[in-house]
Scaffold this motif. Structure first.
Motif, short mmCIF file in Angstrom:
data_model
loop_
_atom_site.label_atom_id
_atom_site.label_comp_id
_atom_site.label_asym_id
_atom_site.label_seq_id
_atom_site.Cartn_x
_atom_site.Cartn_y
_atom_site.Cartn_z
N GLN A 55 0.93 -1.47 0.02
CA GLN A 55 -0.02 0.13 0.05
C GLN A 55 0.97 1.43 0.20
OE1 GLN A 55 -3.35 -0.02 -0.09
NE2 GLN A 55 -3.32 2.32 -0.40
N ARG A 58 2.13 1.81 -3.27
CA ARG A 58 1.13 2.38 -4.36
C ARG A 58 1.01 3.92 -4.17
NH1 ARG A 58 -1.39 -2.63 -3.33
NH2 ARG A 58 -2.73 -1.77 -1.88
N TYR A 59 0.98 4.28 -2.70
CA TYR A 59 0.93 5.67 -2.26
C TYR A 59 1.95 6.63 -2.92
CZ TYR A 59 -2.79 4.51 1.12
OH TYR A 59 -3.79 4.12 1.94
N ARG A 60 3.08 5.85 -2.87
CA ARG A 60 4.43 6.64 -3.45
C ARG A 60 4.30 6.77 -4.86
NH1 ARG A 60 8.38 3.56 0.31
NH2 ARG A 60 8.68 5.08 2.10
N LYS A 61 3.76 5.92 -5.63
CA LYS A 61 3.70 5.88 -6.91
C LYS A 61 2.46 6.88 -7.36
CE LYS A 61 2.76 3.17 -11.09
NZ LYS A 61 2.01 1.65 -11.52
N ASP A 62 1.57 6.83 -6.75
CA ASP A 62 0.44 7.85 -6.68
C ASP A 62 0.87 9.26 -6.79
OD1 ASP A 62 -1.50 5.79 -7.53
OD2 ASP A 62 -2.34 5.72 -5.48
N LEU A 63 1.69 9.28 -5.52
CA LEU A 63 2.20 10.53 -5.37
C LEU A 63 3.08 11.05 -6.27
CD1 LEU A 63 2.72 13.03 -3.37
CD2 LEU A 63 4.35 11.64 -2.02
N GLU A 64 4.13 10.40 -6.85
CA GLU A 64 4.96 10.44 -7.91
C GLU A 64 4.16 10.99 -9.15
OE1 GLU A 64 7.50 7.32 -8.66
OE2 GLU A 64 8.69 7.86 -6.59
N SER A 65 2.85 10.42 -9.17
CA SER A 65 2.02 10.57 -10.67
C SER A 65 1.31 11.96 -10.35
CB SER A 65 1.09 9.60 -10.69
OG SER A 65 1.79 8.43 -11.19
N ALA A 66 1.19 12.45 -9.36
CA ALA A 66 0.48 13.46 -8.93
C ALA A 66 1.31 14.63 -9.16
CB ALA A 66 -0.15 13.57 -7.55
N GLU A 67 2.88 14.36 -8.66
CA GLU A 67 3.77 15.66 -8.81
C GLU A 67 4.03 15.69 -10.35
OE1 GLU A 67 6.87 13.83 -5.94
OE2 GLU A 67 5.90 15.10 -4.53
#
Length: 109
Positions: A55, A58-67
């Motif tokens: 999890q 996934r949060y780190r990946k989502d954060l990178e995508s958002a950035e």
């Protein structure tokens, strides 16, 4: 007198030795407790990594995508602002020419 003094010294030595032994037992107990706490901490840490790791990834990946999306939007916004400023300059120039043309027409009448 020497015998009493020697007896007192023996009693003190015996008390000292008993205290040292007691402290050694207590120290061993504390070392064992510390080892158990370390083992528990390691096990709990591993469990958290196993259960929460996916999890967290996934949060780190989502954060990178958002950035990345934010950076892309900021670049687009900057480009739009530049284009707006250029169009505003062209509009202001056209408006100024229009004013001069209206003044010229009124002067010619």
């Amino acid at each position: 007198a020497d015998r009493t003094s020697l007896h007192n010294l023996n009693d003190r030595l015996s008390t000292f030795i008993d205290t040292v032994r007691s402290l050694e037992v207590e120290n061993k107990s504390l070392v064992d407790q510390l080892s158990n706490l370390k083992a528990t901490w390691v096990n709990e840490t591993m469990q958290i990594k196993e259960t929460e790791g996916p999890q967290l990834r996934r949060y780190r990946k989502d954060l990178e995508s958002a950035e990345f999306a934010k950076a892309r939007i900021e670049v687009q916004l900057s480009s739009i602002e530049d284009r707006f400023n250029e169009l505003q300059r062209v509009f202001d120039e056209a408006q100024q020419r229009n004013i001069l043309d209206v003044e010229e027409i009124q002067r010619l009448r």
